[in-house]
Design an enzyme around this catalytic site. Structure first.
Site, PDB file in Angstrom:
ATOM      1  N   ASN A  10      55.375  51.394  36.469  1.00 41.28           N
ATOM      2  CA  ASN A  10      54.611  51.021  37.694  1.00 41.28           C
ATOM      3  C   ASN A  10      54.369  49.825  38.387  1.00 41.28           C
ATOM      4  O   ASN A  10      53.770  48.903  37.773  1.00 41.28           O
ATOM      5  CB  ASN A  10      53.210  51.922  37.526  1.00 41.28           C
ATOM      6  CG  ASN A  10      52.412  51.775  38.700  1.00 41.28           C
ATOM      7  OD1 ASN A  10      52.849  51.584  39.820  1.00 41.28           O
ATOM      8  ND2 ASN A  10      50.871  51.940  38.744  1.00 41.28           N
ATOM      9  N   LYS A  12      53.375  48.819  41.001  1.00 44.25           N
ATOM     10  CA  LYS A  12      52.262  48.757  42.043  1.00 44.25           C
ATOM     11  C   LYS A  12      52.758  47.973  43.519  1.00 44.25           C
ATOM     12  O   LYS A  12      53.957  48.206  43.825  1.00 44.25           O
ATOM     13  CB  LYS A  12      51.024  48.086  41.304  1.00 44.25           C
ATOM     14  CG  LYS A  12      50.913  48.395  40.030  1.00 44.25           C
ATOM     15  CD  LYS A  12      49.432  47.941  39.427  1.00 44.25           C
ATOM     16  CE  LYS A  12      49.356  48.517  37.880  1.00 44.25           C
ATOM     17  NZ  LYS A  12      48.134  48.481  37.460  1.00 44.25           N
ATOM     18  N   HIS A  96      46.319  58.100  40.200  1.00 47.24           N
ATOM     19  CA  HIS A  96      46.436  56.689  39.511  1.00 47.24           C
ATOM     20  C   HIS A  96      45.079  56.231  39.457  1.00 47.24           C
ATOM     21  O   HIS A  96      44.412  56.442  40.601  1.00 47.24           O
ATOM     22  CB  HIS A  96      47.405  55.724  39.969  1.00 47.24           C
ATOM     23  CG  HIS A  96      47.574  54.588  39.022  1.00 47.24           C
ATOM     24  ND1 HIS A  96      46.868  53.714  39.357  1.00 47.24           N
ATOM     25  CD2 HIS A  96      48.316  54.345  38.072  1.00 47.24           C
ATOM     26  CE1 HIS A  96      46.905  52.532  38.226  1.00 47.24           C
ATOM     27  NE2 HIS A  96      48.089  53.017  37.591  1.00 47.24           N
ATOM     28  N   GLU A  98      44.011  53.340  40.239  1.00 45.64           N
ATOM     29  CA  GLU A  98      43.851  52.527  41.468  1.00 45.64           C
ATOM     30  C   GLU A  98      43.502  53.305  42.513  1.00 45.64           C
ATOM     31  O   GLU A  98      42.837  52.934  43.359  1.00 45.64           O
ATOM     32  CB  GLU A  98      44.920  51.373  41.684  1.00 45.64           C
ATOM     33  CG  GLU A  98      44.511  50.532  40.414  1.00 45.64           C
ATOM     34  CD  GLU A  98      45.823  49.944  39.917  1.00 45.64           C
ATOM     35  OE1 GLU A  98      46.980  50.241  40.634  1.00 45.64           O
ATOM     36  OE2 GLU A  98      45.844  49.206  38.665  1.00 45.64           O
ATOM     37  N   GLU A 168      45.364  57.033  30.901  1.00 50.43           N
ATOM     38  CA  GLU A 168      45.073  55.852  31.095  1.00 50.43           C
ATOM     39  C   GLU A 168      43.612  55.393  31.242  1.00 50.43           C
ATOM     40  O   GLU A 168      42.782  55.621  32.339  1.00 50.43           O
ATOM     41  CB  GLU A 168      45.899  55.383  32.651  1.00 50.43           C
ATOM     42  CG  GLU A 168      47.253  55.789  32.586  1.00 50.43           C
ATOM     43  CD  GLU A 168      47.907  54.710  33.183  1.00 50.43           C
ATOM     44  OE1 GLU A 168      48.770  54.033  32.847  1.00 50.43           O
ATOM     45  OE2 GLU A 168      47.788  55.060  34.560  1.00 50.43           O
ATOM     46  N   GLY A 174      45.423  46.909  33.326  1.00 52.87           N
ATOM     47  CA  GLY A 174      45.639  45.472  33.865  1.00 52.87           C
ATOM     48  C   GLY A 174      44.516  44.566  33.362  1.00 52.87           C
ATOM     49  O   GLY A 174      44.530  43.339  33.793  1.00 52.87           O
ATOM     50  N   SER A 214      47.722  48.508  29.521  1.00 51.97           N
ATOM     51  CA  SER A 214      47.956  47.063  28.869  1.00 51.97           C
ATOM     52  C   SER A 214      49.083  47.205  27.626  1.00 51.97           C
ATOM     53  O   SER A 214      48.983  46.742  26.759  1.00 51.97           O
ATOM     54  CB  SER A 214      46.866  46.295  28.249  1.00 51.97           C
ATOM     55  OG  SER A 214      45.889  45.881  29.603  1.00 51.97           O
TER      56      SER A 214
HETATM   57  C1  PEP Z   1      49.135  51.326  35.314  1.00 53.14           C
HETATM   58  O1  PEP Z   1      49.380  50.535  36.389  1.00 53.14           O
HETATM   59  O2  PEP Z   1      49.137  52.363  35.132  1.00 53.14           O
HETATM   60  C2  PEP Z   1      48.849  50.395  33.821  1.00 53.14           C
HETATM   61  C3  PEP Z   1      48.707  50.905  32.587  1.00 53.14           C
HETATM   62  O3  PEP Z   1      48.836  49.010  34.080  1.00 53.14           O
HETATM   63  P1  PEP Z   1      48.950  47.901  32.917  1.00 53.14           P
HETATM   64  O4  PEP Z   1      50.104  48.199  31.930  1.00 53.14           O
HETATM   65  O5  PEP Z   1      48.926  46.437  33.788  1.00 53.14           O
HETATM   66  O6  PEP Z   1      47.520  47.768  32.293  1.00 53.14           O
END
Ligand code: PEP
Length: 252
Positions: A10, A12, A96, A98, A168, A174, A214
């Site tokens: 992703n 973003k 997601h 976010e 997630e 992040g 992460s």
């Molecule tokens: C994501 O954007 O779905 C995500 C898991 O980000 P990150 O790997 O940076 O934690």
């Protein structure tokens, strides 16, 4: 039981077009293909068509980070599923964290998006996960149940089977704090148990569930060996050719 294995990135709201082009070209070059795996990237929507042109004929598929559930209309700034299809998308991220926590997407809207994506024949990657506070208060299972029940409300088992889930935990996105393999495993088993309540064992065992939060080259091994983890959704580390290619090559 063999489930789809998906390695997804992703992007973003990162990269200008030149950077995006270099990233996708490098990825195609460095990926050690594995015919059992699906590789998907979610670039910013404005680059989808051009990125699709680069990925055509490669093992890399593209998806859109968000869509609106209406077919067309006066919805300034929104992108329809048909538009995403026109740009070559096969996948759509739905719900997601976010979108949920920054843009206030509610479970009911996520349910409409999920249904619309399936109706239009694209593959939804439905993101679920608890906040840190919810985990600390012992509410993880309740949160996952409420997110799954509401997203799948009114959905047939056939459509449930076409959905990819991504667990997630919001506190791991992040932040550099990856869930331990044990935490991820427990959450994936819980999500499967909830799918079982809704659709029975056969569906629950067939739906692919990705882990996200992460994920990096140095922690992918511990996650990949867990049976209930069928792939990963990667944010930050998918913005770097070597990191994402390394993650995608785990166990190869
Ligand atoms: C994501 O954007 O779905 C995500 C898991 O980000 P990150 O790997 O940076 O934690």
């Amino acid at each position: 039981m063999s489930r789809r294995q998906i390695f997804a990135g992703n992007w973003k709201m990162y990269k200008n077009f030149d950077e995006a082009r270099i990233l996708v070209e490098g990825l195609i070059k460095n990926l050690k293909g594995n015919s059992e795996r699906e590789y998907v990237i979610f670039p910013p929507a404005v680059y989808l068509q051009k990125i699709y042109d680069i990925t055509k004929g490669s093992p890399v598929k593209i998806g859109i980070q968000n869509v609106y559930y209406k077919h067309e209309g006066a919805y300034t700034g929104e992108i329809s599923i048909d538009m995403a299809k026109d740009c070559g998308c096969d996948y759509v991220l739905v719900g997601h964290s976010e979108r949920r926590h920054i843009f206030g997407e509610e479970n009911s809207e996520i349910n409409m998006k999920l249904n619309a994506v399936l109706q239009e024949g694209l593959i939804p990657v439905l993101c679920i996960g608890e906040l840190l506070e919810e985990r600390e208060n012992g509410r993880t299972e309740d949160v996952l149940r409420s997110q799954i029940y509401s997203a799948f409300e009114g959905m047939t088992p056939e459509n449930a089977l076409k959905t990819i889930l991504a667990y997630e935990p919001v506190w791991a996105i992040g932040t550099g704090k990856v869930a331990t393999p044990e935490i991820a495993k427990d959450a994936h088993i819980t999500a499967r148990k909830i799918l079982n309540e809704l659709y029975g064992d056969a569906v629950a065992r067939s739906v692919s569930i990705l882990y996200g939060g992460s994920v990096k080259p140095d922690n992918i091994e511990g996650l990949y060996v867990i049976d209930d983890i069928d792939g990963v959704l990667v944010g930050g580390a998918s913005l770097d050719i070597d990191s994402f290619a390394d993650i995608c090559s785990v166990g190869n």
